[in-house]
Design an enzyme around this catalytic site. Sequence first.
Site, short mmCIF file in Angstrom:
data_model
loop_
_atom_site.label_atom_id
_atom_site.label_comp_id
_atom_site.label_asym_id
_atom_site.label_seq_id
_atom_site.Cartn_x
_atom_site.Cartn_y
_atom_site.Cartn_z
N LYS A 87 0.86 -1.19 0.00
CA LYS A 87 0.00 0.00 0.00
C LYS A 87 0.89 1.22 0.00
O LYS A 87 2.02 1.18 0.50
CB LYS A 87 -0.89 0.01 1.25
CG LYS A 87 -2.10 0.90 1.13
CD LYS A 87 -3.16 0.21 0.31
CE LYS A 87 -4.50 0.87 0.40
NZ LYS A 87 -5.56 -0.05 -0.06
N1 GLU Z 1 -7.07 0.01 -3.44
C1 GLU Z 1 -7.86 -1.13 -3.71
C2 GLU Z 1 -7.98 -2.00 -2.47
O1 GLU Z 1 -7.81 -1.53 -1.36
C3 GLU Z 1 -7.41 -1.89 -4.95
C4 GLU Z 1 -6.01 -2.41 -4.91
C5 GLU Z 1 -5.50 -2.97 -6.23
O2 GLU Z 1 -6.26 -3.03 -7.18
O3 GLU Z 1 -4.32 -3.33 -6.26
O4 GLU Z 1 -8.31 -3.14 -2.52
#
Ligand code: GLU
Length: 455
Positions: free
Chosen positions: A130
């Site tokens: 993240k």
């Molecule tokens: N930000 C989204 C989540 O928290 C998508 C993450 C992604 O597609 O890699 O799941």
Amino acid sequence: MSTAATNQASTTTKRDPVFDELDFPSDPNNLYTQTVATMLEAADHIDIRHRVKIILAQPKNEIMVHFPVRMDDGHHRLFKGYRVQHNNACGPYKGGIRFHEDVHLDDVKALAFLMTMKCSLVRVPYGGGKGGIKCNPRELSPGELERVSRRFMSAISTMIGPDYDIPAPDVGTNAQVMAWFADTYMMSQESGNSNDGLRVVTGKPVQMGGSLGREKATGQGVVDVLVEMLPEEGIPVEGMRVSVLGFGNVGSWAARILQDLGAKVVATMDHTGAIRNDEGLDCHALAEHCVKTGGVKGFGASTGSGGSTAKGAEAISTEDFYRTPVDVFIPGALEQMIKEEQAAMLDCKVVAEAANAPTTPAGDRLLSERGIEVLPAILCNAGGVTVSYFEWVQNKQCMYWDEERVDRELNRHMVMAARRTMLARSRYQTNMRLASYIAALEHIANVYEVRGIFP
Ligand code: GLU
């Protein structure tokens, strides 16, 4: 922010010895500590090896960067950005990048951890990561937003890669930001404009290698889980009453798709206000209203103009929003919004966590005491990363799927993840959150078992 996926209904109060071994802070309110505590509690149910527990208890890499950006008035502002790479046992690090004022390292760590669990639960071959930049994107001009995005990508470009760490959209970022990320990354590579570099980011615009169905994917995944699990709760989707907290990408898509299936979305609230219509809001018209005005406020007042067939809505207070009687409440905004106070007001049978870690430990405990079933975030909101995986596969193969295929494959992953969770719940007699963690951990532990630990 996130107490991320803490097991709010947990009865465990004693500190796990792993925390002392790894010298974790003893503050029980530390967000990351709470997240790990849930994992350790789930791990106890399935007798996971000690080495897997300590590996998962800390991210592999925590990257923090500071970078200057020229603002429109000519002065330079220094921004702080993060990329946390939590675990890559099951595949490359994967997860979104958010632009928000409240981005802090411990929250990003908790969210990266949740990505590891989420990807494992839906069995996409990724680990978890993240990132984030501490900023308010609403206060940046389009030019400033582009320069912030590109400069951040340039700062982390040597530490990510299409087979190593793959960012995506999250709160405050969108397909346009992903296009700038991908372009900046590709320009910084020796291979220049090679098509393969596209895979470094998912959630891109469709014209630039994005997947059909990615924009609505998280909302679609929430609905797929509800359709699979609500019969267990005795709630038919047709005619069920729903309220949605947050009407951004996730909340608005979940609401629109549910409306199309015959559900009534009777109330919603975002940062601009709360609205209600007991006959059901027209969520398609409301989504258009939000694009035009920036939020749900004033929806009732603006409907009917320009040939719109939208039904109106009355403005309500925050308290009335939470007290609106519904079958399913969908928190689709930020972390930790459902505290004890909100949990006490909710008048629903099921909470479907569309946001990451929307419920605090105290809130979760109260929901459990009140007999409200919580469908956990790592299950409910895994649709986004699942279609991100499809996008990555399509980029790799230079072959693109139609939307029907994307939706069908997504549904298959979501239904299997829901069944894995329900199976773990009945096998280990836990609540749904711990069951989802157990189902995710079992897979990660199996991978570590066959991979072993280097050297
Ligand atoms: N930000 C989204 C989540 O928290 C998508 C993450 C992604 O597609 O890699 O799941």
